[in-house]
Scaffold this motif. Structure first.
Motif, PDB file in Angstrom:
ATOM      1  N   ASP A  60       0.844  -1.203   0.000  1.00 10.15           N
ATOM      2  CA  ASP A  60       0.000   0.000   0.000  1.00 10.15           C
ATOM      3  C   ASP A  60       0.877   1.251   0.000  1.00 10.15           C
ATOM      4  N   ILE A  61       0.216   2.389  -0.192  1.00  5.89           N
ATOM      5  CA  ILE A  61       0.857   3.692  -0.023  1.00  5.89           C
ATOM      6  C   ILE A  61       0.794   4.022   1.467  1.00  5.89           C
ATOM      7  N   ALA A  62       1.939   4.147   2.105  1.00  9.59           N
ATOM      8  CA  ALA A  62       1.989   4.217   3.567  1.00  9.59           C
ATOM      9  C   ALA A  62       1.255   5.422   4.135  1.00  9.59           C
ATOM     10  N   VAL A  63       1.217   6.521   3.380  1.00 12.37           N
ATOM     11  CA  VAL A  63       0.577   7.722   3.910  1.00 12.37           C
ATOM     12  C   VAL A  63      -0.908   7.479   4.185  1.00 12.37           C
ATOM     13  N   LYS A  64      -1.511   6.526   3.486  1.00 13.50           N
ATOM     14  CA  LYS A  64      -2.917   6.198   3.716  1.00 13.50           C
ATOM     15  C   LYS A  64      -3.127   5.533   5.073  1.00 13.50           C
ATOM     16  N   ARG A  65      -2.059   5.000   5.658  1.00  7.48           N
ATOM     17  CA  ARG A  65      -2.175   4.214   6.887  1.00  7.48           C
ATOM     18  C   ARG A  65      -1.671   4.947   8.124  1.00  7.48           C
ATOM     19  N   LEU A  66      -1.352   6.225   7.979  1.00 11.10           N
ATOM     20  CA  LEU A  66      -0.839   6.965   9.133  1.00 11.10           C
ATOM     21  C   LEU A  66      -1.827   6.965  10.296  1.00 11.10           C
ATOM     22  N   GLY A  67      -3.113   7.084   9.983  1.00  9.77           N
ATOM     23  CA  GLY A  67      -4.129   7.063  11.032  1.00  9.77           C
ATOM     24  C   GLY A  67      -4.151   5.741  11.778  1.00  9.77           C
ATOM     25  N   GLU A  68      -3.992   4.628  11.043  1.00 10.75           N
ATOM     26  CA  GLU A  68      -3.966   3.307  11.677  1.00 10.75           C
ATOM     27  C   GLU A  68      -2.741   3.157  12.574  1.00 10.75           C
ATOM     28  N   ASN A  75       1.183   7.903  20.718  1.00 11.86           N
ATOM     29  CA  ASN A  75       2.280   8.860  20.898  1.00 11.86           C
ATOM     30  C   ASN A  75       3.380   8.706  19.855  1.00 11.86           C
ATOM     31  N   LEU A  76       3.083   7.986  18.801  1.00 13.36           N
ATOM     32  CA  LEU A  76       4.085   7.722  17.769  1.00 13.36           C
ATOM     33  C   LEU A  76       4.443   8.992  17.001  1.00 13.36           C
ATOM     34  N   ASP A  77       5.744   9.216  16.820  1.00 11.85           N
ATOM     35  CA  ASP A  77       6.229  10.263  15.922  1.00 11.85           C
ATOM     36  C   ASP A  77       6.715   9.610  14.632  1.00 11.85           C
ATOM     37  N   VAL A  78       6.611  10.350  13.537  1.00 10.32           N
ATOM     38  CA  VAL A  78       6.949   9.803  12.223  1.00 10.32           C
ATOM     39  C   VAL A  78       7.851  10.769  11.471  1.00 10.32           C
ATOM     40  N   ILE A  79       8.929  10.239  10.919  1.00 10.83           N
ATOM     41  CA  ILE A  79       9.736  10.967   9.941  1.00 10.83           C
ATOM     42  C   ILE A  79       9.601  10.219   8.622  1.00 10.83           C
ATOM     43  N   VAL A  80       9.022  10.870   7.631  1.00 10.35           N
ATOM     44  CA  VAL A  80       8.883  10.266   6.310  1.00 10.35           C
ATOM     45  C   VAL A  80      10.187  10.473   5.543  1.00 10.35           C
ATOM     46  N   VAL A  81      10.707   9.382   4.965  1.00 11.32           N
ATOM     47  CA  VAL A  81      11.876   9.457   4.084  1.00 11.32           C
ATOM     48  C   VAL A  81      11.466   8.763   2.790  1.00 11.32           C
ATOM     49  N   ILE A  90       2.537  14.641   0.497  1.00 13.54           N
ATOM     50  CA  ILE A  90       3.149  15.604   1.419  1.00 13.54           C
ATOM     51  C   ILE A  90       2.079  16.285   2.267  1.00 13.54           C
ATOM     52  N   LYS A  91       0.989  16.717   1.632  1.00 16.24           N
ATOM     53  CA  LYS A  91      -0.078  17.404   2.368  1.00 16.24           C
ATOM     54  C   LYS A  91      -0.695  16.494   3.425  1.00 16.24           C
ATOM     55  N   LYS A  92      -0.987  15.246   3.040  1.00 18.28           N
ATOM     56  CA  LYS A  92      -1.601  14.325   3.996  1.00 18.28           C
ATOM     57  C   LYS A  92      -0.644  14.020   5.142  1.00 18.28           C
ATOM     58  N   SER A  93       0.636  13.853   4.833  1.00 17.51           N
ATOM     59  CA  SER A  93       1.624  13.593   5.884  1.00 17.51           C
ATOM     60  C   SER A  93       1.677  14.746   6.877  1.00 17.51           C
ATOM     61  N   LEU A  94       1.719  15.956   6.364  1.00 11.49           N
ATOM     62  CA  LEU A  94       1.784  17.125   7.241  1.00 11.49           C
ATOM     63  C   LEU A  94       0.508  17.268   8.067  1.00 11.49           C
ATOM     64  N   ARG A  95      -0.637  16.968   7.467  1.00 17.49           N
ATOM     65  CA  ARG A  95      -1.898  17.073   8.203  1.00 17.49           C
ATOM     66  C   ARG A  95      -2.015  16.017   9.293  1.00 17.49           C
ATOM     67  N   TYR A  96      -1.333  14.901   9.117  1.00 16.58           N
ATOM     68  CA  TYR A  96      -1.291  13.888  10.168  1.00 16.58           C
ATOM     69  C   TYR A  96      -0.220  14.197  11.212  1.00 16.58           C
ATOM     70  N   TYR A  99       6.652  14.435  12.020  1.00 17.40           N
ATOM     71  CA  TYR A  99       7.692  15.318  12.543  1.00 17.40           C
ATOM     72  C   TYR A  99       8.495  15.952  11.413  1.00 17.40           C
ATOM     73  N   ASP A 100       8.720  15.178  10.346  1.00 16.20           N
ATOM     74  CA  ASP A 100       9.527  15.691   9.242  1.00 16.20           C
ATOM     75  C   ASP A 100       9.211  14.895   7.980  1.00 16.20           C
ATOM     76  N   TYR A 101       9.471  15.508   6.833  1.00 13.05           N
ATOM     77  CA  TYR A 101       9.284  14.859   5.531  1.00 13.05           C
ATOM     78  C   TYR A 101      10.549  15.120   4.725  1.00 13.05           C
ATOM     79  N   ILE A 102      11.271  14.050   4.402  1.00  8.69           N
ATOM     80  CA  ILE A 102      12.578  14.174   3.763  1.00  8.69           C
ATOM     81  C   ILE A 102      12.557  13.442   2.427  1.00  8.69           C
ATOM     82  N   LEU A 103      12.928  14.132   1.373  1.00  2.00           N
ATOM     83  CA  LEU A 103      13.010  13.507   0.056  1.00  2.00           C
ATOM     84  C   LEU A 103      14.311  12.722  -0.069  1.00  2.00           C
ATOM     85  N   LYS A 104      14.240  11.588  -0.730  1.00  2.00           N
ATOM     86  CA  LYS A 104      15.393  10.694  -0.831  1.00  2.00           C
ATOM     87  C   LYS A 104      16.479  11.202  -1.774  1.00  2.00           C
TER      88      LYS A 104
END
Length: 223
Positions: A60-68, A75-81, A90-96, A99-104
């Motif tokens: 799956d696309i992981a950003v769809k599962r951030l809520g789960e 209390n989970l923090d997330v750094i997307v890489v 990017i928008k959905k990640s930030l709205r969830y 902590y950070d969003y890093i492009l590879k």
């Protein structure tokens, strides 16, 4: 101790991230996963403070599962890489509240900066008992100061560059271009291009190693 889970379907990148985490005494890598289902299982069975998350996974696309993920670990923090610069990801990640969003494209140095900042943030928020506007501002804005990412020259890919750096760091006796090409699954010409680029950046050096006969062997070492 901050417990970190790596979710990344490219084992080479996952190993690089694990090696980076191991440089910090405050961080503990509890494991690596490469799918949504394995990540959820690890979150259910283990204490996880920070998740390093790739977006494109086999199931799956992981950003769809951030809520789960947050339901399993509130209390989970997330750094997307991720390689994804898709606006919806990017928008959905930030709205969830990641902590950070890093492009590879050039992630290693940027991730190191983010982890350093996160450690300070984690300890600050855990220790704080009372809050005023200054402490809230400090936590929200994190006072992160990132160096601007330089545009890579043509023929140099950020992910491959991180892999080359990792190989040099893990081979203290150095590597030839041929040996590196075998580790990368690339041609010797490609391997040499990346090695020479790291030399120009002063991140690597080359030394001639003389054998019994023939021309000296050029071995590259990390700086």
């Amino acid at each position: 101790m901050i417990d970190v889970l790596i979710c990344e379907d490219d084992f080479r990148i996952a190993d690089i991230h694990k090696s980076l985490i191991e440089q910090y005494a405050e961080l503990n890598c509890i494991g690596k996963t490469n799918s949504i289902i394995d990540t959820k299982r690890m979150l259910e069975e283990n204490k996880v403070d920070l998740l390093l998350l790739d977006i494109y996974l086999p199931d799956d696309i992981a950003v769809k599962r951030l809520g789960e993920f947050r339901v399993l670990r509130p209390n989970l923090d997330v750094i997307v890489v991720s390689a994804s610069n898709h606006d919806e990801h990017i928008k959905k990640s930030l709205r969830y509240g990641v902590y950070d969003y890093i492009l590879k494209t050039d992630s290693l140095k940027r991730l190191k900066s983010s982890l350093t900042s996160y450690i300070k943030y984690f300890h600050a928020i855990e220790a704080q008992q009372t809050f005023n506007q200054d402490t809230i501002d400090h936590l929200i804005y994190k006072q992160q100061q990132y160096e601007p990412i330089k545009v890579l020259p043509k023929g140099i890919d950020g992910i491959t560059l991180d892999l080359v750096r990792h190989q040099l760091m893990t081979h203290q006796d150095g590597l030839t271009a041929e040996e590196l090409s075998e580790h990368l699954g690339a041609s010797r010409t490609t391997a040499r291009r990346y090695l020479e680029y790291l030399i120009r950046l002063k991140h690597a050096k080359v030394m001639p190693i003389y054998g019994i006969v023939g021309r000296p062997e050029r071995r590259y070492f990390s700086l």
